[in-house]
Design an enzyme around this catalytic site. Structure first.
Site, PDB file in Angstrom:
ATOM      1  N   LYS A 157     -13.492  18.508   9.364  1.00  0.00           N
ATOM      2  CA  LYS A 157     -14.098  18.150  10.644  1.00  0.00           C
ATOM      3  C   LYS A 157     -14.575  19.770  11.053  1.00  0.00           C
ATOM      4  CE  LYS A 157     -12.483  14.057  11.970  1.00  0.00           C
ATOM      5  NZ  LYS A 157     -11.296  13.711  11.512  1.00  0.00           N
ATOM      6  N   TRP A 182     -18.986  16.718  10.303  1.00  0.00           N
ATOM      7  CA  TRP A 182     -18.221  16.176   9.106  1.00  0.00           C
ATOM      8  C   TRP A 182     -18.578  16.932   7.720  1.00  0.00           C
ATOM      9  CZ3 TRP A 182     -16.797  10.421   9.937  1.00  0.00           C
ATOM     10  CH2 TRP A 182     -16.181  10.275  11.181  1.00  0.00           C
ATOM     11  N   THR A 216       0.899  -1.250  -0.055  1.00  0.00           N
ATOM     12  CA  THR A 216      -0.117  -0.099   0.053  1.00  0.00           C
ATOM     13  C   THR A 216       1.025   1.191   0.101  1.00  0.00           C
ATOM     14  OG1 THR A 216       0.044   0.172   2.282  1.00  0.00           O
ATOM     15  CG2 THR A 216      -1.618  -1.128   1.361  1.00  0.00           C
ATOM     16  N   GLU A 248      -5.626  -3.901  -0.128  1.00  0.00           N
ATOM     17  CA  GLU A 248      -5.976  -4.999   0.882  1.00  0.00           C
ATOM     18  C   GLU A 248      -7.072  -5.716   0.183  1.00  0.00           C
ATOM     19  OE1 GLU A 248      -5.260  -1.756   1.423  1.00  0.00           O
ATOM     20  OE2 GLU A 248      -4.168  -1.382   3.251  1.00  0.00           O
TER      21      GLU A 248
END
Ligand code: ADP
Length: 546
Positions: free
Chosen positions: A439, A444, A185, A330
């Protein structure tokens, strides 16, 4: 009582065996790194993959050894994968777009033994070779005529290397849970982490990817993976294509709009896949040349959110179906695809685009849930967003060498690091990466929603939204815009364009115009670099608040 069916381990090389038996003469067409187009078949690819396996064994490579590839999508790269897989060694795809030090780091971490490289990367490797003590030999994916003079250890031209064995060889059989491939990754924070696919997970993932509500690949398709084999397993396509006997077109090194268009058109590609930046280049090419896409049936767009305007242009202007997809290294990497279930199939126009802005629903083999920070499950109402967690036979359960410790929750789900909603029909929509979400006053704001909206403006080429420190609200959104060539646009114009389409408090507090937005090695907007660059940026609203 156990079932009484045969034990037939799910081994990746069985895919090329099948392709060579059932679809022997199906073409695999590549743009070679040397330049000219190259044509081969599955039967030939298998023959040469056997030589790769045989030659690797002669070079001392055994079950479990890692063999690195630093290469574009070509027939040779495919042969190498199957040759490596066929002896139980592990293909480790290295992303050449990483910083050289990162490349050295991951080759050392994986303890790669042999490195197979395209001509393109020979100079890079020469400068790095001192830092790569585990590599005993470099194989350059070319023939003797194109082989450069090089200082690389035991360097040999691929064609000579495989010509030195007779091909009288058989692929091995072993446990289907044996490691097959590795991919790191990109590690935006800390070191990259190694994801280790197994033969079983790769085979199951290819079957999952083939399903009609996923990519729906068949032997009548001409499949072109523009997404590189070094990016998250090439979204499985180097395995899915041969599994289904599809004709393959491998684009090599050139991924600009004109080069991609040429392949789509000349070879009548029906199904292709890549990140949005590639399609941006293609659409610009189509627009400036007035070209059409008469053969292309569907385009899979993922890796970053597919902008609404992109889906609209592919579908309305060029008659190409868009399949928005989400996944990650993943997950092998497919997690969801946005095909239309009957509940949504009748939609058209804006309503259809609203659904296609979602990343879609998981196929069989991927389970999903969204939770709050304490792990409590959240409702599937299409509005509530939370941490997206996944489980399945092609999802990682740990990183290489145990890096990062336990990565699963008590139900065995992996936290994707993405924040998402799921609607009542099971369609998931990413609102952000958990580290990119803005934020503001305890609430959010989705940077992706704002970016998608901004990019819908006809003069905007690319847009990114980041949170910038604000004395009153903690963070407020800053819109960073790259304009299309020779265009001009005022802040008020772009904000005016966005106003009314989102909640008022989501509106960016300011706009900056830049020449370029930085990208990661996998083509995503590099938010960390942008945040660094604008960390001292003073928003006009911040001055007012102080
Ligand atoms: P890297 O982090 O190395 O670039 P991946 O390619 O595995 O690796 O990136 C996976 C991440 O990319 C996902 O967790 C998600 O944040 C993002 N992503 C992938 N597809 C989409 C999509 N269609 N929309 C929004 N984000 C996406």
């Amino acid at each position: 009582m156990l079932g009484l069916m045969q034990d037939w381990p799910l081994l990746c090389h069985r895919i090329i065996d099948h392709a060579a038996t059932q679809h022997a003469d199906r073409p695999v067409i590549s743009r070679s790194v040397e330049g000219p187009m190259h044509r081969t078949t599955y039967a030939e690819i298998r023959q040469r993959a056997l030589r790769v396996g045989q030659r690797l064994e002669r070079d001392g490579i055994r079950l479990g050894d890692r063999v690195a590839t630093l290469a574009w999508n070509t027939w040779r790269h495919m042969e190498c994968w199957y040759g490596i897989l066929g002896i139980g060694a592990i293909y480790h795809t290295v992303n050449p777009r990483l910083f050289p030090d990162q490349i050295a780091w991951i080759v050392n971490d994986a303890e790669d033994r042999i490195l197979l490289t395209d001509l393109t990367f020979v100079p890079l490797l020469e400068s790095l070779a001192d830092k790569l003590p585990t590599i005993a030999r470099y194989v350059v994916l070319t023939d003797a005529a194109h082989m450069p003079k090089t200082t690389l250890k035991n360097a040999v031209a691929y064609e000579d290397w495989i010509a030195s064995v007779d091909g009288d060889f058989a692929f091995k059989e072993f446990d289907e849970n044996t490691a097959a491939g590795m991919c790191y990754t990109s590690g935006t924070t800390g070191h990259p982490k190694g994801v280790v696919y197994s033969h079983r997970s790769n085979v199951l993932h290819s079957m999952i990817a083939s399903m009609a509500d996923a990519m729906g690949v068949s032997s009548r398709d001409v499949v072109m993976p523009v997404v590189p084999m070094f990016h998250a397993n090439c979204w499985g396509m180097a395995l899915t294509g041969p599994m289904n006997g599809a004709t393959m077109v491998m684009p090599g090194q050139r991924m600009d709009g004109a080069s991609i268009y040429e392949l789509l058109n000349d070879y009548r590609v029906t199904c292709t896949a890549a990140v949005p930046t590639v399609w941006l280049m293609l659409l610009q090419h189509l627009e400036s040349t007035g070209s059409r896409l008469p053969y292309l049936d569907r385009v899979v767009i993922g890796g970053s959110a597919c902008p609404r305007a992109m889906a609209q242009r592919f579908q309305d202007d060029y008659g190409v179906n868009v399949i928005h997809a989400w996944g990650m290294t993943e997950m092998s990497p497919l997690g969801s695809l946005c095909s239309l279930k009957p509940e949504y199939a009748e939609l058209d126009g804006e309503a259809k685009l609203n659904v296609q802005a979602k990343q879609g629903h998981p196929p069989f083999g991927v389970e999903m849930k969204i939770t709050d920070d304490s792990g409590r499950k959240l409702p599937w109402d299409g509005r509530t967003f939370g941490r997206l967690k996944v489980r399945g036979p092609a999802v990682a359960r740990a990183y290489f060498k145990g890096e990062g410790g336990n990565i699963l929750d008590e139900e065995g789900f992996f936290d994707t690091g993405d924040v998402a909603t799921i609607d009542r029909y099971g369609y998931m929509q990413i609102t952000d990466r958990s580290k990119d979400v803005i934020k503001s006053g305890g609430e959010w704001i989705s940077s992706i929603d704002l970016e998608n909206l901004a990019i819908g403006h006809p003069k905007v080429a690319e847009a990114a939204v980041i949170g910038v420190r604000h004395p009153k609200w903690d963070e407020r959104p800053l819109l960073v815009v790259v304009l299309k060539k020779d265009e001009t646009l005022g802040k008020d114009e772009i904000l005016g364009f966005m106003a009314g389409k989102i909640a008022k408090w989501w509106m960016p507090d300011d706009v900056v115009f830049v020449d370029e937005i930085p990208h990661t090695a996998t083509g995503k907007i590099q938010k960390t670099t942008l945040r660094d660059r604008f960390k001292d940026y003073v928003l006009p609203t911040a001055e007012a608040a102080e």
